[in-house]
Structure formats: structure tokens, C-alpha cells
Design a protein around this motif. Structure first.
Motif, PDB file in Angstrom:
ATOM      1  N   ASP A 293      49.673  57.086  47.354  1.00  0.00           N
ATOM      2  CA  ASP A 293      48.264  56.714  47.122  1.00  0.00           C
ATOM      3  C   ASP A 293      47.773  55.726  48.182  1.00  0.00           C
ATOM      4  O   ASP A 293      46.658  55.854  48.700  1.00  0.00           O
ATOM      5  CB  ASP A 293      48.096  56.062  45.738  1.00  0.00           C
ATOM      6  CG  ASP A 293      48.056  57.099  44.615  1.00  0.00           C
ATOM      7  OD1 ASP A 293      47.797  58.288  44.890  1.00  0.00           O
ATOM      8  OD2 ASP A 293      48.279  56.710  43.446  1.00  0.00           O
ATOM      9  N   ILE A 294      48.586  54.744  48.471  1.00  0.00           N
ATOM     10  CA  ILE A 294      48.182  53.719  49.439  1.00  0.00           C
ATOM     11  C   ILE A 294      48.110  54.312  50.843  1.00  0.00           C
ATOM     12  O   ILE A 294      47.206  54.000  51.628  1.00  0.00           O
ATOM     13  CB  ILE A 294      49.146  52.510  49.377  1.00  0.00           C
ATOM     14  CG1 ILE A 294      48.980  51.831  48.007  1.00  0.00           C
ATOM     15  CG2 ILE A 294      48.872  51.518  50.507  1.00  0.00           C
ATOM     16  CD1 ILE A 294      49.977  50.733  47.725  1.00  0.00           C
ATOM     17  N   ILE A 295      49.041  55.207  51.143  1.00  0.00           N
ATOM     18  CA  ILE A 295      48.995  55.890  52.448  1.00  0.00           C
ATOM     19  C   ILE A 295      47.713  56.720  52.556  1.00  0.00           C
ATOM     20  O   ILE A 295      46.993  56.670  53.548  1.00  0.00           O
ATOM     21  CB  ILE A 295      50.249  56.773  52.652  1.00  0.00           C
ATOM     22  CG1 ILE A 295      51.491  55.880  52.774  1.00  0.00           C
ATOM     23  CG2 ILE A 295      50.096  57.657  53.895  1.00  0.00           C
ATOM     24  CD1 ILE A 295      52.811  56.613  52.731  1.00  0.00           C
ATOM     25  N   GLN A 296      47.371  57.436  51.487  1.00  0.00           N
ATOM     26  CA  GLN A 296      46.140  58.228  51.490  1.00  0.00           C
ATOM     27  C   GLN A 296      44.907  57.345  51.690  1.00  0.00           C
ATOM     28  O   GLN A 296      44.036  57.659  52.512  1.00  0.00           O
ATOM     29  CB  GLN A 296      46.030  59.036  50.188  1.00  0.00           C
ATOM     30  CG  GLN A 296      44.704  59.760  50.034  1.00  0.00           C
ATOM     31  CD  GLN A 296      44.483  60.847  51.080  1.00  0.00           C
ATOM     32  OE1 GLN A 296      44.890  61.999  50.911  1.00  0.00           O
ATOM     33  NE2 GLN A 296      43.838  60.495  52.194  1.00  0.00           N
ATOM     34  N   GLU A 297      44.852  56.244  50.948  1.00  0.00           N
ATOM     35  CA  GLU A 297      43.690  55.348  51.059  1.00  0.00           C
ATOM     36  C   GLU A 297      43.507  54.790  52.461  1.00  0.00           C
ATOM     37  O   GLU A 297      42.408  54.423  52.857  1.00  0.00           O
ATOM     38  CB  GLU A 297      43.832  54.172  50.083  1.00  0.00           C
ATOM     39  CG  GLU A 297      43.623  54.567  48.630  1.00  0.00           C
ATOM     40  CD  GLU A 297      44.111  53.494  47.673  1.00  0.00           C
ATOM     41  OE1 GLU A 297      44.351  53.821  46.500  1.00  0.00           O
ATOM     42  OE2 GLU A 297      44.264  52.327  48.086  1.00  0.00           O
ATOM     43  N   ASN A 298      44.604  54.709  53.204  1.00  0.00           N
ATOM     44  CA  ASN A 298      44.534  54.134  54.546  1.00  0.00           C
ATOM     45  C   ASN A 298      44.552  55.180  55.648  1.00  0.00           C
ATOM     46  O   ASN A 298      44.805  54.859  56.807  1.00  0.00           O
ATOM     47  CB  ASN A 298      45.690  53.144  54.735  1.00  0.00           C
ATOM     48  CG  ASN A 298      45.425  51.844  53.995  1.00  0.00           C
ATOM     49  OD1 ASN A 298      44.718  50.977  54.490  1.00  0.00           O
ATOM     50  ND2 ASN A 298      45.936  51.744  52.780  1.00  0.00           N
ATOM     51  N   SER A 299      44.307  56.438  55.274  1.00  0.00           N
ATOM     52  CA  SER A 299      44.311  57.504  56.270  1.00  0.00           C
ATOM     53  C   SER A 299      42.924  58.119  56.383  1.00  0.00           C
ATOM     54  O   SER A 299      42.197  58.192  55.393  1.00  0.00           O
ATOM     55  CB  SER A 299      45.329  58.583  55.878  1.00  0.00           C
ATOM     56  OG  SER A 299      46.623  58.014  55.827  1.00  0.00           O
ATOM     57  N   PRO A 300      42.561  58.566  57.584  1.00  0.00           N
ATOM     58  CA  PRO A 300      41.209  59.067  57.827  1.00  0.00           C
ATOM     59  C   PRO A 300      40.949  60.459  57.261  1.00  0.00           C
ATOM     60  O   PRO A 300      39.814  60.896  57.208  1.00  0.00           O
ATOM     61  CB  PRO A 300      41.116  59.082  59.352  1.00  0.00           C
ATOM     62  CG  PRO A 300      42.522  59.228  59.813  1.00  0.00           C
ATOM     63  CD  PRO A 300      43.367  58.525  58.803  1.00  0.00           C
ATOM     64  N   GLU A 301      41.981  61.191  56.865  1.00  0.00           N
ATOM     65  CA  GLU A 301      41.753  62.534  56.335  1.00  0.00           C
ATOM     66  C   GLU A 301      42.521  62.755  55.043  1.00  0.00           C
ATOM     67  O   GLU A 301      43.368  61.949  54.675  1.00  0.00           O
ATOM     68  CB  GLU A 301      42.131  63.587  57.381  1.00  0.00           C
ATOM     69  CG  GLU A 301      43.366  63.219  58.172  1.00  0.00           C
ATOM     70  CD  GLU A 301      43.437  63.927  59.517  1.00  0.00           C
ATOM     71  OE1 GLU A 301      43.609  65.145  59.494  1.00  0.00           O
ATOM     72  OE2 GLU A 301      43.345  63.250  60.558  1.00  0.00           O
ATOM     73  N   LEU A 302      42.227  63.852  54.373  1.00  0.00           N
ATOM     74  CA  LEU A 302      42.919  64.151  53.129  1.00  0.00           C
ATOM     75  C   LEU A 302      44.333  64.633  53.417  1.00  0.00           C
ATOM     76  O   LEU A 302      44.546  65.486  54.276  1.00  0.00           O
ATOM     77  CB  LEU A 302      42.154  65.219  52.344  1.00  0.00           C
ATOM     78  CG  LEU A 302      40.875  64.734  51.678  1.00  0.00           C
ATOM     79  CD1 LEU A 302      40.166  65.905  50.985  1.00  0.00           C
ATOM     80  CD2 LEU A 302      41.172  63.629  50.660  1.00  0.00           C
ATOM     81  N   ILE A 303      45.288  64.082  52.677  1.00  0.00           N
ATOM     82  CA  ILE A 303      46.691  64.449  52.869  1.00  0.00           C
ATOM     83  C   ILE A 303      47.123  65.345  51.714  1.00  0.00           C
ATOM     84  O   ILE A 303      46.775  65.104  50.567  1.00  0.00           O
ATOM     85  CB  ILE A 303      47.598  63.196  52.874  1.00  0.00           C
ATOM     86  CG1 ILE A 303      47.057  62.137  53.819  1.00  0.00           C
ATOM     87  CG2 ILE A 303      49.024  63.567  53.239  1.00  0.00           C
ATOM     88  CD1 ILE A 303      47.800  60.822  53.737  1.00  0.00           C
ATOM     89  N   HIS A 304      47.883  66.374  52.035  1.00  0.00           N
ATOM     90  CA  HIS A 304      48.419  67.208  50.970  1.00  0.00           C
ATOM     91  C   HIS A 304      49.400  66.381  50.128  1.00  0.00           C
ATOM     92  O   HIS A 304      50.210  65.656  50.681  1.00  0.00           O
ATOM     93  CB  HIS A 304      49.129  68.428  51.574  1.00  0.00           C
ATOM     94  CG  HIS A 304      49.424  69.466  50.558  1.00  0.00           C
ATOM     95  ND1 HIS A 304      48.452  70.322  50.079  1.00  0.00           N
ATOM     96  CD2 HIS A 304      50.551  69.751  49.885  1.00  0.00           C
ATOM     97  CE1 HIS A 304      48.987  71.100  49.164  1.00  0.00           C
ATOM     98  NE2 HIS A 304      50.260  70.777  49.027  1.00  0.00           N
ATOM     99  N   PRO A 305      49.298  66.470  48.811  1.00  0.00           N
ATOM    100  CA  PRO A 305      50.168  65.607  47.984  1.00  0.00           C
ATOM    101  C   PRO A 305      51.636  66.046  47.945  1.00  0.00           C
ATOM    102  O   PRO A 305      52.163  66.407  46.899  1.00  0.00           O
ATOM    103  CB  PRO A 305      49.522  65.659  46.598  1.00  0.00           C
ATOM    104  CG  PRO A 305      48.756  66.928  46.576  1.00  0.00           C
ATOM    105  CD  PRO A 305      48.351  67.234  47.988  1.00  0.00           C
TER     106      PRO A 305
END
Ligand code: NCC
Length: 276
Positions: free
Chosen positions: A176-188
Motif C-alpha cells: 500500500d505504501i509503495i503504491q501511494e508513493n508511485s506515479p502509476e497504478l501497480i498490479h497487486p
């Protein structure tokens, strides 16, 4: 302001990623036949407070690094899966305080988990990816790999070696924290063992030096320092969101860019005593 956002990110990691390990009481009684072997003592109590810790990635770029002595000079060293030290001491050192393994290592025949001496050193920590948002019970009903029986067998034969299992939520809290700090949507898909090991060390140690997670100038398509196998996905990710994991670690680096380039070395602060 860069410093403010770094501090913020560290506080997020400290408060939202739960690094306490699975306990028997977290599981239903029907799990007793293996959950009774989970250590009662908190991992933090067992290891105490450590000053300087090293995280050794399994990357091919460790080869020829001659980082062994520097790595062994740390109070504790964490390695991953079936990564060996024997025969590779000059580059990766020989000390193993922790070994973080995914549940494939325990369940797949080729690893000979119950007998290979590689696993007998240090504290073992196992993780198995559950579904995003699954609670402990759902995960226990449907683990990715059925590690319960090999875990029980290993414990019965090696009770004096601490052997923890990570809570299934931990990796998604980090995701979750990695996603919040990334510019695009990440596959879970689950984060890699590397990131989980870094997080564990940041919770236990005052300073964490990570080697060849961010690749040095030795960067190579060779996946591992110990195996002839070529795949760029090992370094940049395919299944695991590795590139995003690595970007966060780069953000948190307190060392120099030169040290990344020369040694693939990143210095991270411990978060145990961090004031948020
Ligand atoms: O490859 P693996 O990890 O064992 O590597 C451990 C950690 O080192 C970092 N790494 C590795 C190679 C590389 N070129 N660059 C790197 O940065 C990564 O952080 C990685 O997590 C895993 O994460 O558990 C993984 O496990 C393997 C495999 O299951 C085990 O080695 C056991 O055989 C996975 N490979 C496969 O399933 C085929 C891998 O995707 C991730």
C-alpha cells in the motif's frame, strides 16, 4: 520539502507495516498441529537491539564485488531464500544472522529444505503471499503454497533454531505504501523478499546497509551471483513490483549516489526509535 517527505515516509513505514510475527493465538485451533511450533518469544526480544545490519540481495551484480568483509563487519546480516555463502565469501561474506525465505523454498522439492545445511544457520523467517485484504483465517484456508507440513517437520527436527512466519498482512501493508508513493497504478502482486527483509531490518537495527538491491555499475542480466541464469526481470521486476520497491529505497537512501554506483550500497536509518 524533501526532508519532510522522507521523515513522513519513514513514519508511515514504522506505523503501518506491522513487523510482529505470527503467533499461535492468531490462528484457529484447527491449525494447532503446526501453529504450536510458532515461537512464543517476540523476534525483537530474541535478537535485542542491533546497531549496524546488512541486507544482501541475491543479484548477479554481487559477483566480483569483493564486499564480503564489509558485509561481515555488520552486527547482523540477512540473506534470502537459497542464496549460499560457501564458495562466495569474498563477494557476499559468510555471516548469516537471518534468512528470509518464501514459501516456495519450503515446498518445492528442488530446495531440499529439510536437509540442506544452507538453512541451518541463523534465524529463519518465512512468508507466504495471501490475497490482498485476506485476513489471517482466509489466508490459512488458502495459502499460496501449502507450507504447513514442511514447517512442522522442520521445527520438530530443529526446535532450537528460531523460525518465524510473517503475518500475511505485512507484505500488503508495505505494498500500500509503495503504491501511494508511485506515479502509476501497480498490479497487486506481492512485494519481493528483498523489500520485506529491508523492512524487518529497519525495525530491528539502528542502521541498515543494503547491497545490490539498487544495482551498481556491475549491473547485469545475470539473475543471481550463485547461478548461471539470465533474466532482466530479476533486477527490474516482472511478477514483483520491484522497480517501485527500489524507487522507494532510493528515496530513503542516506548514503551517496557514488556508493550506489560503486557498491550497490544504500544506507537506511532504523525506525525502531524514530519519533513521529
Ligand atoms: O530471486 P530471489 O527472490 O531469491 O532473490 C532475493 C531478493 O534479492 C533481490 N534481487 C534478486 C536478484 C536480482 N537480480 N536483483 C535483486 O534485487 C530481490 O529483492 C529478491 O527478493 C523472492 O522475492 O522471494 C524471490 O524468490 C525467487 C524464488 O522463489 C527463490 O529464489 C527460490 O527459488 C523468485 N523466483 C521464482 O519464483 C522463479 C523471485 O521472483 C523472487
Amino acid at each position: 520539502n524533501q526532508n519532510h517527505s522522507t521523515h513522513d515516509l519513514l513514519c508511515q513505514l514504522k506505523h503501518r507495516v506491522n513487523m510482529t510475527m505470527l503467533k499461535s493465538s492468531d490462528l484457529p485451533d484447527s491449525a494447532r498441529n503446526w501453529s504450536q511450533y510458532l515461537p512464543n518469544k517476540d523476534i525483537h526480544e530474541v535478537v535485542g537491539k542491533l546497531k549496524r545490519c546488512a541486507v544482501v540481495s541475491s543479484a548477479g551484480s554481487m559477483k566480483g564485488s569483493r564486499l564480503g568483509q564489509e558485509i561481515d563487519s555488520h552486527d547482523a546480516v540477512i540473506r534470502f531464500n537459497a542464496a549460499p555463502t560457501k564458495g562466495f565469501e569474498t563477494d557476499v561474506g559468510s555471516k548469516t544472522t537471518f534468512r528470509l525465505i518464501n514459501s516456495q523454498v519450503v515446498t518445492r522439492r528442488e530446495h531440499h529444505f529439510l536437509v540442506d545445511p544452507i538453512f541451518k544457520d541463523g534465524i529463519l523467517v518465512l512468508w507466504d503471499p495471501g490475497q490482498y485484504n485476506a485476513d489471517t483465517y482466509q489466508w490459512y484456508k488458502k495459502p499460496e503454497f501449502n507450507f504447513f507440513e514442511p514447517y512442522r517437520k522442520y521445527r520438530m527436527a530443529n526446535l532450537e533454531q528460531p523460525f518465524y512466519i510473517m503475518k500475511p498482512q505485512t507484505l500488503w501493508q508495505l505494498w500500500d505504501i509503495i503504491q501511494e508513493n508511485s506515479p502509476e497504478l501497480i498490479h497487486p502482486n506481492p512485494v519481493s523478499s528483498g523489500s520485506l527483509g529491508i523492512m524487518l531490518m529497519m525495525n530491528i537495527c539502528d542502521e541498515v546497509n543494503v547491497y545490490e538491491f539498487l544495482p551498481s555499475s556491475r549491473r547485469t542480466d545475470l539473475c543471481y551471483y550463485y547461478k548461471r541464469y539470465f533474466d532482466t526481470a530479476c533486477t527490474y521486476g516482472g511478477y514483483h513490483p520491484l522497480i517501485y520497491e527500489k524507487n522507494i529505497i532510493k528515496k530513503l537512501n542516506q548514503g551517496t549516489v557514488d556508493n550506489i554506483y560503486k557498491n550497490g550500497k544504500v544506507t537506511l536509518p532504523g525506525i525502531g526509535d524514530l519519533q513521529c
